[in-house]
Write a protein that holds these residues in place. Structure first.
Motif, mmCIF file in Angstrom:
data_model
loop_
_atom_site.group_PDB
_atom_site.id
_atom_site.type_symbol
_atom_site.label_atom_id
_atom_site.label_comp_id
_atom_site.label_asym_id
_atom_site.label_seq_id
_atom_site.Cartn_x
_atom_site.Cartn_y
_atom_site.Cartn_z
ATOM 1 N N SER A 10 -25.860 -15.570 32.606
ATOM 2 C CA SER A 10 -25.707 -14.566 31.543
ATOM 3 C C SER A 10 -26.590 -14.911 30.349
ATOM 4 O O SER A 10 -27.255 -14.044 29.778
ATOM 5 N N TYR A 11 -26.578 -16.177 29.972
ATOM 6 C CA TYR A 11 -27.405 -16.628 28.850
ATOM 7 C C TYR A 11 -28.893 -16.410 29.148
ATOM 8 O O TYR A 11 -29.634 -15.865 28.332
ATOM 9 N N VAL A 12 -29.316 -16.846 30.333
ATOM 10 C CA VAL A 12 -30.726 -16.727 30.717
ATOM 11 C C VAL A 12 -31.159 -15.259 30.743
ATOM 12 O O VAL A 12 -32.223 -14.901 30.218
ATOM 13 N N LEU A 13 -30.343 -14.397 31.323
ATOM 14 C CA LEU A 13 -30.688 -12.967 31.395
ATOM 15 C C LEU A 13 -30.736 -12.331 29.997
ATOM 16 O O LEU A 13 -31.669 -11.584 29.687
ATOM 17 N N ALA A 14 -29.740 -12.623 29.179
ATOM 18 C CA ALA A 14 -29.711 -12.047 27.827
ATOM 19 C C ALA A 14 -30.915 -12.524 27.019
ATOM 20 O O ALA A 14 -31.528 -11.747 26.280
ATOM 21 N N ASN A 15 -31.239 -13.777 27.168
ATOM 22 C CA ASN A 15 -32.395 -14.338 26.472
ATOM 23 C C ASN A 15 -33.687 -13.699 26.994
ATOM 24 O O ASN A 15 -34.581 -13.354 26.214
ATOM 25 N N ALA A 16 -33.775 -13.530 28.311
ATOM 26 C CA ALA A 16 -34.984 -12.969 28.926
ATOM 27 C C ALA A 16 -35.252 -11.532 28.481
ATOM 28 O O ALA A 16 -36.414 -11.135 28.345
ATOM 29 N N ILE A 17 -34.198 -10.756 28.258
ATOM 30 C CA ILE A 17 -34.423 -9.365 27.829
ATOM 31 C C ILE A 17 -34.469 -9.229 26.302
ATOM 32 O O ILE A 17 -34.583 -8.126 25.788
ATOM 33 N N GLY A 18 -34.382 -10.361 25.621
ATOM 34 C CA GLY A 18 -34.587 -10.362 24.177
ATOM 35 C C GLY A 18 -33.371 -10.068 23.327
ATOM 36 O O GLY A 18 -33.524 -9.696 22.157
ATOM 37 N N LEU A 19 -32.185 -10.230 23.868
ATOM 38 C CA LEU A 19 -30.993 -10.034 23.037
ATOM 39 C C LEU A 19 -30.885 -11.222 22.071
ATOM 40 O O LEU A 19 -31.030 -12.370 22.486
ATOM 41 N N PRO A 20 -30.637 -10.957 20.802
ATOM 42 C CA PRO A 20 -30.743 -12.011 19.802
ATOM 43 C C PRO A 20 -29.630 -13.068 19.796
ATOM 44 O O PRO A 20 -29.832 -14.154 19.273
ATOM 45 N N HIS A 21 -28.485 -12.764 20.349
ATOM 46 C CA HIS A 21 -27.384 -13.733 20.375
ATOM 47 C C HIS A 21 -26.850 -13.874 21.801
ATOM 48 O O HIS A 21 -25.725 -13.453 22.104
ATOM 49 N N PRO A 22 -27.609 -14.502 22.695
ATOM 50 C CA PRO A 22 -27.177 -14.609 24.093
ATOM 51 C C PRO A 22 -25.910 -15.441 24.284
ATOM 52 O O PRO A 22 -25.328 -15.430 25.358
ATOM 53 N N VAL A 23 -25.469 -16.101 23.225
ATOM 54 C CA VAL A 23 -24.219 -16.860 23.306
ATOM 55 C C VAL A 23 -23.056 -15.943 23.694
ATOM 56 O O VAL A 23 -22.158 -16.336 24.442
ATOM 57 N N TRP A 24 -23.087 -14.692 23.223
ATOM 58 C CA TRP A 24 -21.994 -13.768 23.543
ATOM 59 C C TRP A 24 -22.018 -13.388 25.026
ATOM 60 O O TRP A 24 -20.968 -13.156 25.630
ATOM 61 N N ALA A 25 -23.178 -13.347 25.613
ATOM 62 C CA ALA A 25 -23.279 -13.076 27.048
ATOM 63 C C ALA A 25 -22.704 -14.253 27.832
ATOM 64 O O ALA A 25 -21.922 -14.065 28.770
ATOM 65 N N ALA A 26 -23.078 -15.462 27.442
ATOM 66 C CA ALA A 26 -22.572 -16.657 28.133
ATOM 67 C C ALA A 26 -21.054 -16.745 28.026
ATOM 68 O O ALA A 26 -20.363 -16.998 29.020
ATOM 69 N N MET A 27 -20.524 -16.516 26.841
ATOM 70 C CA MET A 27 -19.071 -16.588 26.652
ATOM 71 C C MET A 27 -18.354 -15.515 27.466
ATOM 72 O O MET A 27 -17.323 -15.770 28.078
ATOM 73 N N SER A 28 -18.891 -14.324 27.469
ATOM 74 C CA SER A 28 -18.281 -13.226 28.219
ATOM 75 C C SER A 28 -18.272 -13.512 29.707
ATOM 76 O O SER A 28 -17.310 -13.200 30.408
ATOM 77 N N GLY A 29 -19.362 -14.086 30.198
ATOM 78 C CA GLY A 29 -19.447 -14.425 31.616
ATOM 79 C C GLY A 29 -18.335 -15.360 32.046
ATOM 80 O O GLY A 29 -17.802 -15.249 33.154
ATOM 81 N N VAL A 30 -17.955 -16.274 31.161
ATOM 82 C CA VAL A 30 -16.878 -17.222 31.466
ATOM 83 C C VAL A 30 -15.503 -16.588 31.236
ATOM 84 O O VAL A 30 -14.590 -16.770 32.034
ATOM 85 N N ILE A 31 -15.375 -15.832 30.168
ATOM 86 C CA ILE A 31 -14.072 -15.268 29.788
ATOM 87 C C ILE A 31 -13.506 -14.340 30.859
ATOM 88 O O ILE A 31 -12.305 -14.356 31.115
ATOM 89 N N VAL A 32 -14.337 -13.532 31.498
ATOM 90 C CA VAL A 32 -13.800 -12.574 32.469
ATOM 91 C C VAL A 32 -13.307 -13.251 33.749
ATOM 92 O O VAL A 32 -12.472 -12.699 34.448
ATOM 93 N N GLY A 33 -13.820 -14.429 34.062
ATOM 94 C CA GLY A 33 -13.440 -15.106 35.306
ATOM 95 C C GLY A 33 -11.994 -15.564 35.301
ATOM 96 O O GLY A 33 -11.589 -16.322 34.442
ATOM 97 N N GLN A 34 -11.245 -15.081 36.244
ATOM 98 C CA GLN A 34 -9.837 -15.443 36.390
ATOM 99 C C GLN A 34 -9.634 -16.114 37.748
ATOM 100 O O GLN A 34 -10.578 -16.287 38.501
#
Length: 181
Positions: free
Chosen positions: A23-47
């Motif tokens: 999630s972090y790598v993809l968000a960073n690659a497409i230029g999203l300025p705060h990829p930390v939120w992508a990384a956190m979301s990727g972990v948070i949804v996993g149950q």
């Protein structure tokens, strides 16, 4: 520990790590300025279970959209009145809390509002910041859910391909009949 239980332990670790990283790598690659939120979301949804991940993902995605809409709307209404960001955030979270009380699955909308307000800068319009935060969270949530689905497919294939061997049943010692001749 059964093969399936072991596979589930390994899959959980790999998909959490993979979701955060990918999630972090993809968000960073497409230029999203705060990829930390992508990384956190990727972990948070996993149950633990796929249906729980699906529910968490749906709630996170829709809740994020609601939170972004609330934050951008409230900010857009209060900014021309020169309301401080603290006031804008307080009102937006209050509105989001009203929504979350009625629709608990959307509770993430309450913390999406501060994320939008506190990650903005003077050069970027609030609507753009809202879109960016939403995109980061949506990207991470989708990656996390997809990795969980993929891991379930792999586990299912492993369990089907190599079923557990049942324990051998030990025969009971036969007792000899006693005869009184």
């Amino acid at each position: 520990m059964t093969r399936e239980a072991w596979a589930r332990h390994v899959a959980f670790v790999l998909r959490c790590s993979g979701a955060a990283t990918l999630s972090y790598v993809l968000a960073n690659a497409i230029g999203l300025p705060h990829p930390v939120w992508a990384a956190m979301s990727g972990v948070i949804v996993g149950q633990e279970k796929l249906d729980e991940t699906r529910t968490a993902t749906i709630g996170r995605l829709f809740g994020t959209v609601v939170g972004v809409v609330v934050a951008v709307t409230i900010g857009s209404l209060l900014e021309p009145l020169h309301a401080d960001v603290v006031v804008q955030m307080a009102v937006a979270v209050a509105v989001a809390a009203i929504i979350a009380r009625r629709y608990p699955m959307l509770r993430v909308c309450m913390w999406t509002c501060p994320i939008v307000f506190l990650s903005t800068d003077a050069a970027t319009p609030l609507a753009v910041v809202g879109f960016q935060r939403g995109a980061e969270v949506l990207l991470g949530g989708i990656v996390g859910a997809l990795l969980h689905g993929l891991s379930e497919t792999v586990i299912s294939a492993m369990v089907t391909a190599a079923p557990e061997k049942p324990e051998a049943v030990k025969p009971k010692a036969a007792s000899l009949p006693i005869h009184d001749d």
